[in-house]
Design a protein around this motif. Structure first.
Motif, PDB file in Angstrom:
ATOM      1  N   MET A  59       0.848  -1.185   0.000  1.00 38.11           N
ATOM      2  CA  MET A  59       0.000   0.000   0.000  1.00 38.11           C
ATOM      3  C   MET A  59       0.892   1.246   0.000  1.00 38.11           C
ATOM      4  SD  MET A  59      -3.396  -0.724   0.729  1.00 38.11           S
ATOM      5  CE  MET A  59      -4.105  -2.311   0.527  1.00 38.11           C
ATOM      6  N   THR A  60       0.294   2.375  -0.290  1.00 35.18           N
ATOM      7  CA  THR A  60       1.069   3.607  -0.396  1.00 35.18           C
ATOM      8  C   THR A  60       1.126   4.363   0.917  1.00 35.18           C
ATOM      9  OG1 THR A  60      -0.865   4.085  -1.730  1.00 35.18           O
ATOM     10  CG2 THR A  60       1.243   4.825  -2.565  1.00 35.18           C
ATOM     11  N   ALA A  61       2.236   5.061   1.119  1.00 31.28           N
ATOM     12  CA  ALA A  61       2.360   5.918   2.290  1.00 31.28           C
ATOM     13  C   ALA A  61       1.729   7.265   1.948  1.00 31.28           C
ATOM     14  CB  ALA A  61       3.818   6.080   2.666  1.00 31.28           C
ATOM     15  N   ILE A  62       0.763   7.705   2.746  1.00 34.13           N
ATOM     16  CA  ILE A  62       0.107   8.993   2.525  1.00 34.13           C
ATOM     17  C   ILE A  62       0.093   9.761   3.835  1.00 34.13           C
ATOM     18  CG2 ILE A  62      -1.415   8.051   0.742  1.00 34.13           C
ATOM     19  CD1 ILE A  62      -3.625   8.521   3.028  1.00 34.13           C
ATOM     20  N   PRO A  63      -0.026  11.062   3.773  1.00 45.59           N
ATOM     21  CA  PRO A  63      -0.135  11.805   5.034  1.00 45.59           C
ATOM     22  C   PRO A  63      -1.566  11.686   5.575  1.00 45.59           C
ATOM     23  CG  PRO A  63       0.011  13.316   3.170  1.00 45.59           C
ATOM     24  CD  PRO A  63       0.124  11.917   2.627  1.00 45.59           C
ATOM     25  N   PRO A  64      -1.732  11.089   6.726  1.00 52.94           N
ATOM     26  CA  PRO A  64      -3.070  10.959   7.318  1.00 52.94           C
ATOM     27  C   PRO A  64      -3.471  12.274   7.992  1.00 52.94           C
ATOM     28  CG  PRO A  64      -1.458   9.964   8.746  1.00 52.94           C
ATOM     29  CD  PRO A  64      -0.716  10.428   7.520  1.00 52.94           C
ATOM     30  N   PRO A  65      -4.721  12.375   8.473  1.00 49.49           N
ATOM     31  CA  PRO A  65      -5.167  13.616   9.117  1.00 49.49           C
ATOM     32  C   PRO A  65      -4.682  13.727  10.569  1.00 49.49           C
ATOM     33  CG  PRO A  65      -6.959  12.044   9.094  1.00 49.49           C
ATOM     34  CD  PRO A  65      -5.806  11.409   8.343  1.00 49.49           C
ATOM     35  N   PHE A  66      -3.562  13.111  10.882  1.00 45.67           N
ATOM     36  CA  PHE A  66      -3.027  13.171  12.245  1.00 45.67           C
ATOM     37  C   PHE A  66      -1.518  13.020  12.207  1.00 45.67           C
ATOM     38  CE2 PHE A  66      -4.241   8.885  11.208  1.00 45.67           C
ATOM     39  CZ  PHE A  66      -3.136   8.132  11.561  1.00 45.67           C
ATOM     40  N   GLY A  67      -0.890  13.426  13.308  1.00 45.60           N
ATOM     41  CA  GLY A  67       0.549  13.272  13.450  1.00 45.60           C
ATOM     42  C   GLY A  67       0.850  12.379  14.634  1.00 45.60           C
ATOM     43  N   PHE A  68       2.066  11.852  14.648  1.00 43.88           N
ATOM     44  CA  PHE A  68       2.442  10.834  15.634  1.00 43.88           C
ATOM     45  C   PHE A  68       3.903  11.062  16.023  1.00 43.88           C
ATOM     46  CE2 PHE A  68       4.437   6.727  16.349  1.00 43.88           C
ATOM     47  CZ  PHE A  68       3.580   6.123  17.249  1.00 43.88           C
ATOM     48  N   ILE A  69       4.175  11.151  17.322  1.00 39.73           N
ATOM     49  CA  ILE A  69       5.544  11.368  17.791  1.00 39.73           C
ATOM     50  C   ILE A  69       5.856  10.420  18.949  1.00 39.73           C
ATOM     51  CG2 ILE A  69       7.154  13.006  18.864  1.00 39.73           C
ATOM     52  CD1 ILE A  69       5.485  15.267  17.623  1.00 39.73           C
ATOM     53  N   GLU A 100       6.673  10.959  13.014  1.00 42.27           N
ATOM     54  CA  GLU A 100       6.258  10.076  11.919  1.00 42.27           C
ATOM     55  C   GLU A 100       5.338  10.892  11.026  1.00 42.27           C
ATOM     56  OE1 GLU A 100       7.253   7.103  11.170  1.00 42.27           O
ATOM     57  OE2 GLU A 100       8.465   6.807  12.956  1.00 42.27           O
ATOM     58  N   ALA A 101       5.768  11.160   9.806  1.00 38.83           N
ATOM     59  CA  ALA A 101       5.006  12.018   8.904  1.00 38.83           C
ATOM     60  C   ALA A 101       4.034  11.231   8.023  1.00 38.83           C
ATOM     61  CB  ALA A 101       5.955  12.821   8.030  1.00 38.83           C
ATOM     62  N   SER A 102       4.320   9.977   7.743  1.00 39.14           N
ATOM     63  CA  SER A 102       3.451   9.209   6.854  1.00 39.14           C
ATOM     64  C   SER A 102       3.173   7.836   7.438  1.00 39.14           C
ATOM     65  CB  SER A 102       4.088   8.966   5.494  1.00 39.14           C
ATOM     66  OG  SER A 102       4.734  10.052   4.999  1.00 39.14           O
ATOM     67  N   PHE A 103       1.927   7.513   7.493  1.00 30.25           N
ATOM     68  CA  PHE A 103       1.510   6.164   7.838  1.00 30.25           C
ATOM     69  C   PHE A 103       1.237   5.434   6.539  1.00 30.25           C
ATOM     70  CE2 PHE A 103       1.382   7.610  11.975  1.00 30.25           C
ATOM     71  CZ  PHE A 103       0.759   6.764  12.867  1.00 30.25           C
ATOM     72  N   THR A 104       1.133   4.131   6.605  1.00 29.33           N
ATOM     73  CA  THR A 104       0.688   3.355   5.447  1.00 29.33           C
ATOM     74  C   THR A 104      -0.823   3.254   5.531  1.00 29.33           C
ATOM     75  OG1 THR A 104       2.734   2.094   5.420  1.00 29.33           O
ATOM     76  CG2 THR A 104       0.857   1.125   4.291  1.00 29.33           C
ATOM     77  N   PRO A 109      -9.322  18.588  10.387  1.00 32.85           N
ATOM     78  CA  PRO A 109     -10.577  18.094  10.978  1.00 32.85           C
ATOM     79  C   PRO A 109     -10.926  16.693  10.482  1.00 32.85           C
ATOM     80  CG  PRO A 109     -10.839  20.313  10.093  1.00 32.85           C
ATOM     81  CD  PRO A 109      -9.499  19.815   9.632  1.00 32.85           C
ATOM     82  N   LEU A 110     -11.520  15.915  11.379  1.00 32.49           N
ATOM     83  CA  LEU A 110     -11.998  14.581  11.006  1.00 32.49           C
ATOM     84  C   LEU A 110     -13.327  14.701  10.279  1.00 32.49           C
ATOM     85  CD1 LEU A 110     -11.257  12.702  14.345  1.00 32.49           C
ATOM     86  CD2 LEU A 110      -9.963  12.564  12.212  1.00 32.49           C
ATOM     87  N   PRO A 111     -13.695  13.683   9.510  1.00 33.89           N
ATOM     88  CA  PRO A 111     -15.041  13.703   8.898  1.00 33.89           C
ATOM     89  C   PRO A 111     -16.101  13.835  10.001  1.00 33.89           C
ATOM     90  CG  PRO A 111     -13.708  11.929   7.969  1.00 33.89           C
ATOM     91  CD  PRO A 111     -12.931  12.494   9.128  1.00 33.89           C
ATOM     92  N   PRO A 112     -17.262  14.409   9.687  1.00 31.95           N
ATOM     93  CA  PRO A 112     -18.309  14.598  10.701  1.00 31.95           C
ATOM     94  C   PRO A 112     -18.669  13.294  11.419  1.00 31.95           C
ATOM     95  CG  PRO A 112     -18.924  15.644   8.635  1.00 31.95           C
ATOM     96  CD  PRO A 112     -17.673  14.856   8.366  1.00 31.95           C
ATOM     97  N   SER A 113     -18.907  13.404  12.718  1.00 27.55           N
ATOM     98  CA  SER A 113     -19.346  12.285  13.570  1.00 27.55           C
ATOM     99  C   SER A 113     -18.356  11.125  13.604  1.00 27.55           C
ATOM    100  CB  SER A 113     -20.725  11.774  13.147  1.00 27.55           C
ATOM    101  OG  SER A 113     -21.669  12.812  13.209  1.00 27.55           O
ATOM    102  N   THR A 114     -17.051  11.406  13.470  1.00 23.98           N
ATOM    103  CA  THR A 114     -16.043  10.343  13.552  1.00 23.98           C
ATOM    104  C   THR A 114     -14.965  10.730  14.558  1.00 23.98           C
ATOM    105  OG1 THR A 114     -14.653  11.218  11.785  1.00 23.98           O
ATOM    106  CG2 THR A 114     -16.324   9.621  11.142  1.00 23.98           C
ATOM    107  N   GLY A 115     -14.252   9.722  15.000  1.00 22.19           N
ATOM    108  CA  GLY A 115     -13.100   9.896  15.873  1.00 22.19           C
ATOM    109  C   GLY A 115     -12.001   8.974  15.382  1.00 22.19           C
TER     110      GLY A 115
END
Length: 181
Positions: free
Chosen positions: A1-11, A18-22, A49-55
């Motif tokens: 799968m491809t590495a893309i920037p998700p709507p969150f960061g991780f340290i 960590e800039a890119s998750f799979t 922002p996350l999509p509406p009504s999601t976490g």
């Protein structure tokens, strides 16, 4: 799968962010982090922002050799629209393994039914550790003193227990959870 920037960061503190998750699916992401040193906490934050009504539900695996195919996932907690960042305390021993962190976008109704570790769980863990110490120290009591209300143990027993505890936890971080009361 491809590495893309998700709507969150991780340290992992002390390491580069960590800039890119799979991306594993449209709602699931993962990143594998070498665990040569202990990981005691991670910081996770929303970058958009996350999509509406999601976490965002966060998980980790216990360190495993790179050849391991079926890791055991543990829920760390979640990020919600009203709490966009969190520090999660961990107890991941260092070694040659790899720890995988996962994130899953979930409906808020699903997240409400999940139960991350609670204070009660931590108290239970502390009790298991205390029982491990008690059983170790009890092994030094002479057989004829079984009914005695006082325990006299040789000097240095506590230091030996700490050494034993560290050695056992480096092999199996959850060993004390398997100890019977």
């Amino acid at each position: 799968m491809t590495a893309i920037p998700p709507p969150f960061g991780f340290i992992v503190p002390g390491r580069p962010p960590e800039a890119s998750f799979t991306q594993l699916s449209p709602t699931k992401f993962s990143v594998s982090v070498p665990s040569p040193t202990p990981i005691t906490e991670v910081v996770v934050f929303l970058t958009s922002p996350l999509p509406p009504s999601t976490g965002l539900v966060l998980y980790s695996t216990s360190p495993s050799p790179p050849s391991s195919t079926s890791p055991e996932w543990n829920m760390l907690g979640c990020l919600l629209p009203n709490s966009p960042s969190a520090v999660f305390r961990l107890s991941i021993a260092g070694g040659n393994g790899v720890t995988t962190f996962g994130a899953s976008l979930e409906p808020l109704t699903t997240i409400q039914n999940l139960s991350p570790p609670t204070h009660q769980d931590r108290v239970g863990v502390a009790n298991k550790i205390a029982m491990d110490l008690y059983h170790f120290m009890s092994s030094f009591v002479p057989p004829g003193n079984a009914g005695n209300t006082h325990m006299t143990v040789p000097t240095g027993v506590f230091e030996r227990w700490i050494k034993r505890f560290k050695e056992k936890s480096s092999r199996d971080p959850d060993f004390f959870l398997k100890v019977q009361d």
